[in-house]
Enzyme design. Structure first.
Site, PDB file in Angstrom:
ATOM      1  N   CYS A 130      -8.875  -5.914  -9.395  1.00 19.54           N
ATOM      2  CA  CYS A 130      -8.412  -4.900 -10.356  1.00 19.54           C
ATOM      3  C   CYS A 130      -7.870  -3.602  -9.616  1.00 19.54           C
ATOM      4  CB  CYS A 130      -9.479  -4.611 -11.313  1.00 19.54           C
ATOM      5  SG  CYS A 130      -9.208  -3.685 -12.747  1.00 19.54           S
ATOM      6  N   CYS A 154      -5.271   1.031   6.559  1.00 15.25           N
ATOM      7  CA  CYS A 154      -5.288   2.377   6.490  1.00 15.25           C
ATOM      8  C   CYS A 154      -6.731   2.962   5.915  1.00 15.25           C
ATOM      9  CB  CYS A 154      -4.126   2.917   5.870  1.00 15.25           C
ATOM     10  SG  CYS A 154      -4.246   2.857   4.078  1.00 15.25           S
ATOM     11  N   CYS A 174       0.938  -1.125  -0.106  1.00 11.61           N
ATOM     12  CA  CYS A 174      -0.055   0.128   0.050  1.00 11.61           C
ATOM     13  C   CYS A 174       0.995   1.107   0.059  1.00 11.61           C
ATOM     14  CB  CYS A 174      -0.812  -0.075   1.125  1.00 11.61           C
ATOM     15  SG  CYS A 174      -2.047   1.292   1.275  1.00 11.61           S
ATOM     16  N   CYS A 192      -7.664  -0.904   1.536  1.00 14.62           N
ATOM     17  CA  CYS A 192      -6.540  -1.643   2.553  1.00 14.62           C
ATOM     18  C   CYS A 192      -7.190  -1.753   3.889  1.00 14.62           C
ATOM     19  CB  CYS A 192      -5.127  -0.454   2.426  1.00 14.62           C
ATOM     20  SG  CYS A 192      -4.094  -1.077   3.547  1.00 14.62           S
ATOM     21  N   CYS A 197       0.548   3.104   3.609  1.00 14.42           N
ATOM     22  CA  CYS A 197       0.815   2.532   4.863  1.00 14.42           C
ATOM     23  C   CYS A 197       2.103   1.439   4.507  1.00 14.42           C
ATOM     24  CB  CYS A 197       0.009   2.035   5.712  1.00 14.42           C
ATOM     25  SG  CYS A 197      -0.976   0.529   5.225  1.00 14.42           S
TER      26      CYS A 197
END
Length: 137
Positions: free
Chosen positions: A126, A106, A55, A103, A58
């Protein structure tokens, strides 16, 4: 502000000002405002090396290279996330119903998941490439 993922408190939280300083304008639009990058615009689209996709907000590991596949859609696609790394919500924007992926650490918007991927999962995550950083093995 879009509230699809802001009603929950996540382990990593930041103010909107902190998010704007941390992310590029395009990342902020995609990850915090639930936008979408232009298809084919991401440098990670053709990334094939072993490693992890994390990510951009984070650094949580989200996907590993061996689960990435070429979907022909213009966005990086994966058939399976790292266990516990992503969560989903129902997205009713744009006059359709889709499953949004964000995510789990976060709450940042990553993309959507569709039931048209390859075996063994049959899933196609996707994902907007600007929401990811690649860490080679």
């Amino acid at each position: 502000m879009d509230t699809r993922t802001t009603e929950k408190t996540y382990p990593v939280t930041r103010t909107e000002e902190e998010w704007r300083r941390l992310l590029t304008p395009e990342q902020y639009q995609v990850m915090r405002r639930h936008g979408t990058e232009a298809p084919g615009s991401c440098s990670l689209l053709h990334e094939k090396r072993p490693g992890a996709f994390v990510c951009a907000g984070c650094r949580q590991k989200l996907f590993v290279g061996k689960t990435k596949f070429e979907s022909g859609t213009g966005w990086p696609s994966f058939n399976d996330p790292v266990p516990g790394a992503v969560e989903t919500t129902t997205d009713r924007s744009w006059g359709m119903v889709r499953t949004e992926v964000h995510c789990s650490r976060c709450g940042s918007h990553l993309g959507h998941v569709f039931p048209d991927g390859p075996p063994p999962t049959g899933q196609r995550y996707c994902i907007n490439g600007v929401a990811l950083n690649f860490e080679p093995e």
